[in-house]
Enzyme design. Sequence first.
Site, PDB file in Angstrom:
ATOM      1  N   LYS A   1      36.746  28.800  43.121  1.00  0.00           N
ATOM      2  CA  LYS A   1      35.529  29.595  42.983  1.00  0.00           C
ATOM      3  C   LYS A   1      34.960  29.858  44.374  1.00  0.00           C
ATOM      4  CE  LYS A   1      33.464  31.925  39.997  1.00  0.00           C
ATOM      5  NZ  LYS A   1      34.154  32.826  39.131  1.00  0.00           N
TER       6      LYS A   1
ATOM      7  N   SER B   1      35.975  36.875  35.765  1.00  0.00           N
ATOM      8  CA  SER B   1      34.889  35.937  35.493  1.00  0.00           C
ATOM      9  C   SER B   1      34.109  36.393  34.259  1.00  0.00           C
ATOM     10  CB  SER B   1      33.994  35.797  36.729  1.00  0.00           C
ATOM     11  OG  SER B   1      33.415  34.513  36.749  1.00  0.00           O
TER      12      SER B   1
END
Length: 585
Positions: A188, A384
């Site tokens: 991330k 995402s």
Amino acid sequence: MKFLGNILATVIGIFVFIMIFFFGVILIGAIFGGDDIVSAKSDSVIELNLKEIKNDYAGKYKDPWVTKFSGGKEIGLTDVINAIEAAKTDDKIKGISILNDESSLGLAQYKDLRNALESFKKSGKFVWAYANTYSQKEYYLNSVANTVYLNPAGDLDFKGLSSEVMFFKDFQDKSGIHMEVIRHGKYKSAVEPFLENKMSDANREQITALLNSLWTTISTDISKSRNIPLPKLNEIANGLLARTPEMAKEQHLVDIVAYEDVYHNAIKKALKVKEDEDYNKISISDYTQNNITTALADTSSDQIAIIYAQGEITGGEGDVNTIGEGSMRRSLQEARKNDDVKAIVLRIDSPGGSALTSDLIWREIEITKKVKPVVVSMGNYAASGGYYIACNANKIFAENNTITGSIGVFGVLPNFSPLANKLGINSEQVKTHENAPNYSPFVPVDEKFKAFTLEGVERIYNTFVTHVAEGRKMTFEQVDAIAQGRVWSGTEALKLGLVDKIGGLNDAVAEAAKIAKIKKYSTQNYPEYDKTLNDLFSGLPFAQSKEAFIKEEIGEENYKLLEQVKRFQKLKGVQTILPYGLNIY
């Protein structure tokens, strides 16, 4: 004082008059503006310039006045592709000219458009291309042409793909402005620039894999169109062997090096038009508008709803550039309750955003697919939060160069306490209970608060992975192994089971029809945005003068850097968003 008051009143009066005059002109133009549609003449050539095409879907509004004031004639890429499909059987159209094309469209959108042009060529009609210069992305599209022209004084960019990531750790240390980061997922890396001074191995690994996958798609398509072996294309890219027009021709990336007048004379010759006469042209915008009008009259009782989700997921109503739960949930509900709609295609082009909004949309899809099939078509991004709203569909389509995955969660908390200390600012809190205070950017982050926030991040991550596992019929462990915030290309996502098939929007529509067991159908576009005139006018140039002024003063690149910092400062709540802004050169 009275004199100054009179001057001020005069200035205000002039300003009010100008504003009334300005809006009066807009109002008259909106009401009485012509809606003339330009029709194609015999032996016409469509001029394909995509400069004004920014999204798959141009949008429509519930309020007819908003439609009037917005121009009412904007078109999306989907409309353009449908028009090219119609042009295949239009006797008046003899070919397509891709002329000095400049566009902000992404690679997956170009892939869709390329496929439409390939299909058009198979009808026996020509596709020619001319440009003064070709960027690498533009050449990817233009290489589909039967004949590719390049200006003798121009150039062609063909060197492979790269991506740049900026890091702000030193800037934070020097400025005293810190971004407190709470995340789940080793990949991330949206927040990595605030934690490190250089790229992590995990981030470099995923960006390298992604760029290589995207390049494979691009080079394979160019190889087929130009009949150049892949090893040779990589050799050209490595050595910059097409950096001049002559070298580009020598490497067979272009066919003819000539000025634009020569290009047009060649089209005249192909159409058997005299040199001293002009040939018939029609812009892709005019031809598409004509096709939209014709298509509206050709309706079927059975419909497939196409719901467009474009931009960051931010909440609220949303518009053509942002995804809000208001327009998305309303569109899904309307399509679900409409007896004429037999299936729904959700077209996603989003890097993600708000976790809460993503979950609200996911829930509406979950309800909808129990009534009607829902098929997802992924555009440039469905990453995402963009993947969050896709994962429970009946079927998922992606292009080879779609960027997807990024199943991970993070939270960002701007903290100015080091800067406040430098400036001599001290902030103190008074409370009735241990955890009563809200987060303050002027106080060092409390470890308890950080632990509670991490708990929320972990909870949303587990929910995200669970939704994906249930939607994709995988175990939690299987999803977790390929999640961790890592991004994948459509090609890789297919191998991992994150998508079902490679294909564009039309492929997804055909699959939806197949699942719904219908053969003849029309399509209905959603959302219809619930916007007011105030919403519309807020985007006019005079309302953005501050941004324009800053951009002019500090330059385009510095402004982008400032916007990136501001964007992270504005993020509220836990985020499921693409790890980084990816500009492909």
